[in-house]
Design an enzyme around this catalytic site. Structure first.
Site: not given
Length: 143
Positions: A17-20
């Site tokens: 997962q990663a964050y915009i």
């Protein structure tokens, strides 16, 4: 050996997962989980609760969003462990967060009673450094 490893997980899932976007009021996260993709919007925490909206998206879209629009990724194996009528999510982190293990339980309300397994340590619910969005910016290996 960690005590939780003596438990047999109901299921284990590989997560990336990663964050915009992430600030103190909201986060917009993209996640791949096994063969599925998700986009999630979370509001500001109020106590141990917060608004959360999660939608399944094609895994190819999730991978493209992570690659093209996100900062540092979080990779982990989530082990789902049933314990006395509740489901615990034990996240075993990888990469820059290797060595960190966080157990989480979803409750109907903050006042719901539950039995805490012997393998659960201190409660870090309100410690922001353990939030995944913060671990992506300041990983466990930097502590």
């Amino acid at each position: 050996m960690e005590l939780w490893k003596a438990e047999k997980p109901h299921r284990s899932i590989e997560i990336k997962q990663a964050y915009i976007f992430s600030d103190e009021n909201k986060t917009i996260r993209v996640r791949t989980s096994d063969e599925k993709g998700y986009i999630t919007i979370k509001g500001k925490s109020v106590g141990a609760s917060r608004l959360e909206f999660e939608y399944e998206i094609p895994i190819t879209d999730a991978a493209a969003l992570i690659k093209n629009f996100c900062f540092e990724t979080i990779e982990k194996t989530r082990h789902l462990i049933k314990y006395k009528n509740h489901l615990w999510e034990v996240d075993e982190f990888k990469g820059k967060n290797k060595g960190l293990i966080i157990a989480e339980i979803e409750l109907e309300s903050e006042s719901e009673l539950y039995d805490k397994p012997i393998w659960v340590g201190e409660n870090v619910t309100f410690e922001q450094k353990y939030f995944n969005s913060n671990l992506s910016k300041n990983p466990f290996s930097n502590w």
